[in-house]
Design an enzyme around this catalytic site. Structure first.
Site, PDB file in Angstrom:
ATOM      1  N   ALA A  55      21.686  66.445 -26.639  1.00  0.00           N
ATOM      2  CA  ALA A  55      22.329  67.748 -26.804  1.00  0.00           C
ATOM      3  C   ALA A  55      21.487  68.787 -27.577  1.00  0.00           C
ATOM      4  O   ALA A  55      21.259  69.901 -27.086  1.00  0.00           O
ATOM      5  CB  ALA A  55      23.695  67.547 -27.449  1.00  0.00           C
ATOM      6  N   GLN A 202      18.756  55.021 -21.900  1.00  0.00           N
ATOM      7  CA  GLN A 202      18.144  55.790 -22.999  1.00  0.00           C
ATOM      8  C   GLN A 202      17.947  54.937 -24.248  1.00  0.00           C
ATOM      9  O   GLN A 202      17.056  55.198 -25.052  1.00  0.00           O
ATOM     10  CB  GLN A 202      19.011  57.003 -23.352  1.00  0.00           C
ATOM     11  N   ASP A 243      27.672  64.919 -27.795  1.00  0.00           N
ATOM     12  CA  ASP A 243      27.314  66.052 -26.934  1.00  0.00           C
ATOM     13  C   ASP A 243      28.283  67.206 -27.101  1.00  0.00           C
ATOM     14  O   ASP A 243      27.935  68.359 -26.852  1.00  0.00           O
ATOM     15  CB  ASP A 243      27.264  65.606 -25.478  1.00  0.00           C
TER      16      ASP A 243
HETATM   17  O1  MRU Z   1      22.455  62.337 -20.911  1.00  0.00           O
HETATM   18  P1  MRU Z   1      21.720  62.472 -22.204  1.00  0.00           P
HETATM   19  O2  MRU Z   1      20.567  61.515 -22.346  1.00  0.00           O
HETATM   20  O3  MRU Z   1      21.322  63.902 -22.478  1.00  0.00           O
HETATM   21  O4  MRU Z   1      22.805  62.075 -23.279  1.00  0.00           O
HETATM   22  C1  MRU Z   1      22.468  62.099 -24.645  1.00  0.00           C
HETATM   23  C2  MRU Z   1      23.539  61.564 -25.506  1.00  0.00           C
HETATM   24  O5  MRU Z   1      24.610  61.221 -25.086  1.00  0.00           O
HETATM   25  C3  MRU Z   1      23.254  61.575 -26.957  1.00  0.00           C
HETATM   26  O6  MRU Z   1      23.809  60.488 -27.586  1.00  0.00           O
HETATM   27  C4  MRU Z   1      23.851  62.887 -27.477  1.00  0.00           C
HETATM   28  O7  MRU Z   1      23.269  63.979 -26.824  1.00  0.00           O
HETATM   29  C5  MRU Z   1      23.661  63.058 -28.891  1.00  0.00           C
HETATM   30  S1  MRU Z   1      22.014  63.575 -29.145  1.00  0.00           S
HETATM   31  C6  MRU Z   1      21.620  63.789 -30.720  1.00  0.00           C
END
Ligand code: MRU
Length: 364
Positions: A55, A202, A243
């Site tokens: 995010a 991830q 997010d």
């Molecule tokens: O789909 P992504 O990889 O963008 O999702 C990211 C996440 O869900 C993270 O845990 C979230 O953005 C928090 S980031 C500090």
């Protein structure tokens, strides 16, 4: 943070003062590749195709995307078009719209000839602010880790996380990882259980890579083992990112977060969410209103990996005719959240507490 002994942010401006560079996260952990963004379509692709993700970093990239657009054409019409295209790149993380709206608010009143310089300065300020907020989150979260460590001298604090809310997901420090990095720097013994985070992995690809680079002890687990591990009494706390967190404290985060929160509640494991204030959406009353991104079925039916010969392979794991559903995020109800770790301190996940901590953000 450090990669191979060199200091990196996840996004930066090259020496020409205009080209924006990022780490292509789709190549990690197998290749460390940087890419340059010089046009609005490239900035939109960087977000939509997840060369950058997480995010806060999506927000920072979008801010620089506006700056790049202003270098191309600083007219009112192009400012409007750039903001619309960037906001549409991904729907769930509120940081994206937050950063773009901040840029628009600042740039719209300026005459076109002033916009490019002001846009680069504003994007840089958003990045610096992100780092400062994450560092403060690290300090507040460190208090929690210190308190747990004090209760189990000689034993490592066992922390579970999900997805990547590390420095790669932000400009630096990470949100969920900031307390971990600070505790590690302080010499507190800790160990992190990293859930792989299907379908894009991830956790396995990014969080494990980050922690390896920093020498933080960690173990990779399949997503489905989180409940079992908690039931065995091996986890002291869970910490994840967000997010979008709504005005009542509901937390939207990577798919699978909700299941971890349920298991944590059932096993009396504290469940914390690292939430910088730009990821809090005070305009939404609760999590049921959050647009949940649905991504390509191919992310579920196929997997990327590296063969023992070093070749990157994309292989199908499901029958040819099988359809897949791929919701990118879920919502953890506020009642399952032990606390939100914000840059201003730790706050209960409820409307009153959030309004008291961020009175200037309250809507209506
Ligand atoms: O789909 P992504 O990889 O963008 O999702 C990211 C996440 O869900 C993270 O845990 C979230 O953005 C928090 S980031 C500090």
């Amino acid at each position: 943070m450090r990669v191979g002994g060199q200091d990196f942010r996840s996004i930066w401006v090259e020496e020409d003062g205009a080209t924006v560079a990022i780490i292509d996260q789709t190549q990690l952990p197998h290749r460390f590749v940087t890419r340059q963004l010089t046009s609005l379509p490239q900035a939109v692709s960087a977000i939509a195709d997840m060369w950058v993700r997480g995010a806060p970093l999506i927000g920072a990239t979008a801010a620089y995307g506006v700056a790049i657009a202003m270098a191309e054409d600083a007219s009112d019409a192009y400012l409007h078009e750039a903001c619309e295209k960037l906001i549409a790149a991904r729907p769930t993380a509120i940081n994206l719209a937050w950063a773009v709206n901040e840029m628009h608010r600042l740039l719209a009143p300026l005459i076109p000839s002033e916009r490019q310089a002001a846009a680069y300065a504003a994007a840089a300020a958003i990045c610096d602010e992100d780092i400062a907020m994450n560092s403060a989150i690290g300090d507040h979260g460190l208090e929690i880790i210190r308190a747990i460590a004090a209760k189990k001298p000689g034993e490592p604090v066992q922390i579970m996380t999900h997805c990547n809310a590390g420095w790669l997901a932000t400009v630096d420090w990470g949100t969920a990882t900031a307390p971990i990095y600070k505790a590690h720097e302080e010499g507190i013994a800790l160990h992190v259980f990293v859930s792989e985070t299907r379908p894009r992995n991830q956790g396995a690809s990014l969080t494990a890579w980050e922690l390896s680079n920093h020498g933080v002890p960690h173990t990779l687990i399949v997503d489905n083992s989180a409940g079992h591990l908690m039931s065995m009494g091996g986890i002291d706390m869970v910490i994840v990112g967000t997010d979008r967190t709504t005005a009542n404290g509901d937390v939207c985060n990577k798919i699978g977060t909700y299941l971890k929160a349920l298991a944590a509640k059932d096993n009396d494991v504290p469940f914390y969410v690292a939430a910088p204030s730009p990821s809090i959406d005070f305009e939404l009353a609760d999590g049921s209103h959050i647009p949940i991104e649905t991504r390509s079925a191919r992310e579920v039916t196929h997997m990327w990996g590296r063969s023992d010969q070093g070749e990157l392979l994309h292989v199908r794991i499901a029958p040819d005719a099988t359809q897949a559903l791929n919701h990118g995020f879920d919502v953890t109800p506020a009642r399952l959240v032990s606390g939100l770790i914000t840059e201003r301190g730790i706050v209960a996940a409820n409307k009153d507490a959030l309004a008291q901590m961020f009175p200037e953000r309250v809507v209506g």
